[in-house]
Motif scaffolding. Sequence first.
Motif, mmCIF file in Angstrom:
data_model
loop_
_atom_site.group_PDB
_atom_site.id
_atom_site.type_symbol
_atom_site.label_atom_id
_atom_site.label_comp_id
_atom_site.label_asym_id
_atom_site.label_seq_id
_atom_site.Cartn_x
_atom_site.Cartn_y
_atom_site.Cartn_z
ATOM 1 N N THR A 76 -1.373 6.845 -9.847
ATOM 2 C CA THR A 76 -2.133 5.712 -9.321
ATOM 3 C C THR A 76 -2.876 5.003 -10.444
ATOM 4 O OG1 THR A 76 -2.348 6.764 -7.168
ATOM 5 C CG2 THR A 76 -3.952 5.046 -7.695
ATOM 6 N N GLU A 77 -3.329 5.752 -11.442
ATOM 7 C CA GLU A 77 -4.062 5.172 -12.561
ATOM 8 C C GLU A 77 -3.229 4.139 -13.313
ATOM 9 O OE1 GLU A 77 -3.843 8.594 -12.156
ATOM 10 O OE2 GLU A 77 -5.819 8.777 -11.247
ATOM 11 N N ARG A 96 0.827 -1.214 0.000
ATOM 12 C CA ARG A 96 0.000 0.000 0.000
ATOM 13 C C ARG A 96 0.855 1.255 0.000
ATOM 14 N NH1 ARG A 96 -3.881 -0.294 4.616
ATOM 15 N NH2 ARG A 96 -3.600 -2.507 4.458
ATOM 16 N N ILE A 141 -3.501 0.923 -11.377
ATOM 17 C CA ILE A 141 -4.830 0.344 -11.576
ATOM 18 C C ILE A 141 -4.918 -0.343 -12.934
ATOM 19 C CG2 ILE A 141 -7.278 0.909 -11.916
ATOM 20 C CD1 ILE A 141 -6.841 3.145 -9.789
ATOM 21 N N ASP A 178 -2.558 6.205 -1.559
ATOM 22 C CA ASP A 178 -3.714 6.209 -2.447
ATOM 23 C C ASP A 178 -4.347 4.836 -2.683
ATOM 24 O OD1 ASP A 178 -3.376 8.962 -2.900
ATOM 25 O OD2 ASP A 178 -1.903 8.553 -4.472
ATOM 26 N N ILE A 179 -3.543 3.791 -2.724
ATOM 27 C CA ILE A 179 -4.025 2.503 -3.210
ATOM 28 C C ILE A 179 -3.406 1.346 -2.429
ATOM 29 C CG2 ILE A 179 -2.214 2.338 -4.968
ATOM 30 C CD1 ILE A 179 -4.324 1.122 -6.866
ATOM 31 N N HIS A 187 -7.614 -1.901 -4.301
ATOM 32 C CA HIS A 187 -8.699 -1.033 -3.851
ATOM 33 C C HIS A 187 -8.091 0.307 -3.475
ATOM 34 C CE1 HIS A 187 -7.596 -2.698 0.165
ATOM 35 N NE2 HIS A 187 -7.869 -1.480 0.560
ATOM 36 N N LEU A 188 -8.878 1.347 -3.677
ATOM 37 C CA LEU A 188 -8.436 2.684 -3.310
ATOM 38 C C LEU A 188 -8.605 2.877 -1.826
ATOM 39 C CD1 LEU A 188 -9.955 4.685 -6.289
ATOM 40 C CD2 LEU A 188 -7.581 3.954 -5.987
ATOM 41 N N ASN A 189 -7.638 3.510 -1.204
ATOM 42 C CA ASN A 189 -7.696 3.766 0.231
ATOM 43 C C ASN A 189 -8.613 4.953 0.499
ATOM 44 O OD1 ASN A 189 -5.748 1.764 0.415
ATOM 45 N ND2 ASN A 189 -4.066 3.227 0.449
#
Length: 78
Positions: A52-53, A9, A56, A12-13, A70-72
């Motif tokens: 972050t994208e 982690r 993902i 953000d993610i 999952h996004l935090n």
Amino acid sequence: MEINAKEFRNNDITVTYDPCQCTLSEVCAKELSDVFSNTVIPWINLDNATKTESIINQVKRCPSGALKFHLNNKKKAS
């Protein structure tokens, strides 16, 4: 023997990795080598991503489904 999914982690993610599900295709390491590595431990370093994208999008391309995200939740200042 039970092997638990690993969790990585940043702010953000969160990315989880299930080694029992992984087919070792190395798609993640080949396509986003700044974050995923097959030669360095820990092999996932989310802080190396510029966006972050990009994490993902790469996780979504995992052919085995061993990687999930999952996004935090971020608390907003009041």
